[in-house]
Design an enzyme around this catalytic site. Structure first.
Site, PDB file in Angstrom:
ATOM      1  N   ARG A 129       0.999  -1.351   0.038  1.00  0.00           N
ATOM      2  CA  ARG A 129       0.054   0.051  -0.096  1.00  0.00           C
ATOM      3  C   ARG A 129       0.852   1.298   0.033  1.00  0.00           C
ATOM      4  NH1 ARG A 129      -1.741   1.440   6.104  1.00  0.00           N
ATOM      5  NH2 ARG A 129      -0.189   0.215   7.259  1.00  0.00           N
ATOM      6  N   SER A 137      -4.477   5.668   5.694  1.00  0.00           N
ATOM      7  CA  SER A 137      -4.150   4.105   5.385  1.00  0.00           C
ATOM      8  C   SER A 137      -3.848   3.819   4.234  1.00  0.00           C
ATOM      9  CB  SER A 137      -5.607   3.491   5.869  1.00  0.00           C
ATOM     10  OG  SER A 137      -5.977   4.002   7.345  1.00  0.00           O
ATOM     11  N   GLU A 144     -18.493   4.716  -0.597  1.00  0.00           N
ATOM     12  CA  GLU A 144     -17.604   4.007  -1.909  1.00  0.00           C
ATOM     13  C   GLU A 144     -18.209   3.880  -3.188  1.00  0.00           C
ATOM     14  OE1 GLU A 144     -18.068   3.059   1.139  1.00  0.00           O
ATOM     15  OE2 GLU A 144     -16.101   3.091   2.084  1.00  0.00           O
ATOM     16  N   PHE A 176     -13.899  -2.720   0.861  1.00  0.00           N
ATOM     17  CA  PHE A 176     -15.147  -1.643   0.728  1.00  0.00           C
ATOM     18  C   PHE A 176     -15.203  -1.326  -0.730  1.00  0.00           C
ATOM     19  CE2 PHE A 176     -13.450  -0.300   5.270  1.00  0.00           C
ATOM     20  CZ  PHE A 176     -14.364  -1.279   5.858  1.00  0.00           C
ATOM     21  N   HIS A 188      -5.220  -3.108   2.103  1.00  0.00           N
ATOM     22  CA  HIS A 188      -5.616  -3.979   3.279  1.00  0.00           C
ATOM     23  C   HIS A 188      -6.408  -5.282   2.734  1.00  0.00           C
ATOM     24  CE1 HIS A 188      -4.767   0.034   4.942  1.00  0.00           C
ATOM     25  NE2 HIS A 188      -4.925  -0.350   5.987  1.00  0.00           N
ATOM     26  N   ASP A 216      -8.127  -5.654  13.141  1.00  0.00           N
ATOM     27  CA  ASP A 216      -9.462  -5.129  12.809  1.00  0.00           C
ATOM     28  C   ASP A 216     -10.273  -6.066  12.493  1.00  0.00           C
ATOM     29  OD1 ASP A 216      -8.849  -2.344  13.068  1.00  0.00           O
ATOM     30  OD2 ASP A 216      -8.336  -2.046  11.009  1.00  0.00           O
ATOM     31  N   GLN A 230     -13.133  -5.833   7.815  1.00  0.00           N
ATOM     32  CA  GLN A 230     -12.146  -5.216   7.061  1.00  0.00           C
ATOM     33  C   GLN A 230     -11.338  -6.005   6.021  1.00  0.00           C
ATOM     34  OE1 GLN A 230     -12.651  -1.479   8.517  1.00  0.00           O
ATOM     35  NE2 GLN A 230     -14.115  -2.962   9.505  1.00  0.00           N
ATOM     36  N   ARG A 273      -1.968  -4.619   3.795  1.00  0.00           N
ATOM     37  CA  ARG A 273      -1.501  -3.722   4.871  1.00  0.00           C
ATOM     38  C   ARG A 273      -0.028  -3.690   5.773  1.00  0.00           C
ATOM     39  NH1 ARG A 273      -1.702  -3.870  10.559  1.00  0.00           N
ATOM     40  NH2 ARG A 273      -1.906  -1.882  11.548  1.00  0.00           N
TER      41      ARG A 273
END
Lengths: 320, 273
Positions: free
Chosen positions: A15, A42, A63, A88, A114, A122, A126, A172
């Site tokens: 990322r 993030s 989104e 998402f 992620h 998390d 997620q 991530r």
């Protein structure tokens, strides 16, 4: 020892490489624009936002709208990136990816960070364990899952120049560095990192480094294993799969549901060309849980040892 | 194409368009007459007077963009685009047939001069706003015009887009709600009431104009007001009549998505003569 060839030194997260490369691309072309859904810190798109605020579109936590805004920008000629957590942007934005990007063949660039279960603490809401399946189900989309920061930077550039819509999967967690800075990448061309004669380990994302580690575990038992980085999942490199099948045993490893990821796509190619024994390493028919990334990967069986075990099963089946 | 600001001329075009809508849906034996007829003056006023576009150069960079969010009303769009010269008029009656460029919902693969493929409701406003963002970055005078159905705005994405448009001050985007008060299953007030509609758009930060969607003069004035409104996007809440112009289709939910019979078509064309 293979590990001597591949130092697998600690590197950055994919990322982060995505966010840094995005800034470089922004400097090279004023047509690069970025849409975000309140996760720029993030996803690392905040780096782009800082340097090019006028080309950064904050969409809020919405989104579906973000994907279609990006498609509108891309329809009007911009090189538009939309980014959020993979869970998402793919799940909440799927309908928009289908109707505003895939169906009219709008060259939208979608980056989901992620991904997988290695986000750790998390937890499953997620985590993205179905994004490869969703992205591959969109006709015309090219789908990438880079293994490290070097391949992410290279694939970002290939995807930007590509005339169609793309999905790029980012993680991530920090990754181990697989590639040197001069490695060449090509869309739809898998990279055969190691050649082996008993089994070939095909993987994408962080499972590439785990597969490389598994080569050493297997070598210690006298087993010769090859490794293929399938960084482009769609269009898939059929020739690389057919070559792998020549040894008669394949393991496909991925940080994704095994029922609908790279593994089934490899199996499809094999069933059409050169049937071969395949074992699958990945997330089984379940959602994971909270924990440190290491603990999660251990518990859900996404380690070099799991890949090595699968390789031994495949070889045993081959020998009948 | 001959553009005009003369309301009488525009009304004549609208009458032709209505006849073409009825004919093509009758020939196809399926389609959505009610919402096509309700949006006729809106599209005719946009394409023949308000919008800057050139059928001879459909991808001119500074053209205004039109998006039909309520893609099922494509007969009105096909008819207007054909009247402008984008596509063949004499092929309108191939609507919905295999191989026709006049697909069941607008499809850019078949008509490249379309700005978007629509049909899944709720996505057009976001696309228009994205195009408006691009125009602003380019320093282009291009504006985006998006026509939405009143049932369509029950989709949550519309309100995500509404927030986005006001937040980013996209005064080069104009949204038109074809408020004909009927959706597939019945009257909008009985399915999912969208009232108080003007208050909703105002609360979301849009310059909101209520207008008679069948009065060409009123539409022209509203579009002029939209062009003069800076710092926020404009929405026209166009009060219309579903099935407008055909007595037995007006305000009749049956004709949301039902084709007229041959006899009904004959009757309709007499009324639209």
């Amino acid at each position: 020892m293979v590990a001597n060839k591949f130092e697998l030194k600690p590197g950055g997260a994919t990322r982060e490489a995505f966010g840094k490369t995005l800034v470089e691309l922004g400097r090279e072309s004023k047509d690069v624009v970025v849409c975000d859904a309140d996760l720029s810190k993030s996803t690392y798109t905040h780096l782009f936002a800082k340097e090019f605020p006028e080309r950064f579109f904050s969409c809020g936590i919405a989104e579906s709208n973000m994907v279609a805004i990006g498609a509108g920008l891309a329809s009007a000629g911009k090189t538009a990136f939309v980014s959020s957590f993979s869970a998402f942007v793919l799940n909440k934005g799927f309908e928009q990816l289908r109707v505003t990007a895939a169906y009219p063949n709008v060259p939208l660039k979608v980056v989901g960070t992620h991904s997988g279960i290695s986000i750790g603490e998390d937890g499953p809401s997620q985590m993205s364990i179905e994004d490869i399946s969703l992205a591959c189900s969109l006709p015309g989309f090219s789908v990438f899952s880079p293994a490290d920061e070097v391949s992410m930077a290279a694939i970002m550039r290939l995807a930007t120049a590509h005339p169609g819509p793309v999905f790029i999967r980012a993680g991530r967690a920090k990754t181990l560095v697989v590639y040197g800075p001069d490695q060449q990448f090509e869309i739809g061309k898998a990279i055969e990192l190691v050649t082996g004669t008993d089994v070939v380990l095909i993987a994408h994302g962080l499972m590439v480094a785990e597969s490389l580690k598994a080569v050493d575990l297997l070598a210690a038992e006298g087993i010769s294993a090859g490794v293929v980085d399938m960084h482009t999942i769609k269009p898939i490199d059929r020739e690389a799969i057919i070559r792998a099948a020549q040894v008669g045993a394949i393991v496909v490893s991925e940080e994704h549901l095994v029922d609908c990821g790279l593994g089934v796509r490899v199996a499809q190619v094999l069933s059409e060309t050169k049937p071969c024994i395949v074992e699958y390493v990945g997330v089984q028919n379940t959602y994971a849980e909270s924990g440190t990334p290491d603990a999660i990967l251990d518990k859900y069986g996404l380690r070099a040892a799991n890949v090595a075990d699968a390789a031994k099963r495949a070889i045993a089946r081959k020998r009948g | 194409m001959n553009k005009t600001s003369n309301p009488q001329d525009l009304a004549q075009i609208a009458k032709r368009v209505r006849r073409e809508i009825v004919s093509m849906i009758t020939a196809a034996k399926s389609g959505h007459p009610g919402g096509s007829l309700s949006a006729t003056e809106i599209l005719v006023t946009l394409y023949f007077d308000v919008m800057k576009h050139d059928p001879a150069n459909p991808h001119w960079a500074d053209r205004d963009r039109f998006i039909l969010g309520k893609g099922h009303a494509c007969p009105v769009l096909y008819s207007v685009m054909a009247e402008c010269g984008y596509t063949p008029l004499d092929k309108l009656n191939t609507f919905r047939q295999l191989g026709s460029i006049y697909q069941g919902h607008p499809d850019v693969r078949f008509i490249p001069a379309l700005e978007a493929s629509t049909g899944s409701l709720g996505e057009g406003l976001s696309l228009g706003l994205g195009m408006a963002c691009a125009a602003r970055l380019n320093g282009s005078p291009s504006r985006a015009f998006v026509v939405l159905g009143d049932g369509e705005i029950q989709e949550g994405q519309i309100w995500e887009a509404a927030m986005f448009g006001a937040f980013h001050k996209l005064d080069n985007c104009v949204c038109i709600v074809d408020y004909n008060k009927i959706q597939l299953d019945g009257f909008t007030k009985d399915i999912m009431d969208v009232e108080p509609l003007a208050d909703k758009w105002r609360a979301f930060g849009w310059h909101t104009i209520e207008v008679d969607g069948h009065s060409i003069e009123a539409l022209q004035a509203a579009f002029a007001e939209a062009a003069a409104t800076k710092g926020k996007p404009t929405v026209l809440i166009a009060h219309t009549i579903k099935g407008k112009g055909v007595s037995f289709m007006e305000n009749n939910p049956k004709f949301h998505g039902t084709a007229p019979t041959a006899a009904e078509c004959e009757q309709a064309l007499k009324e639209l003569a």
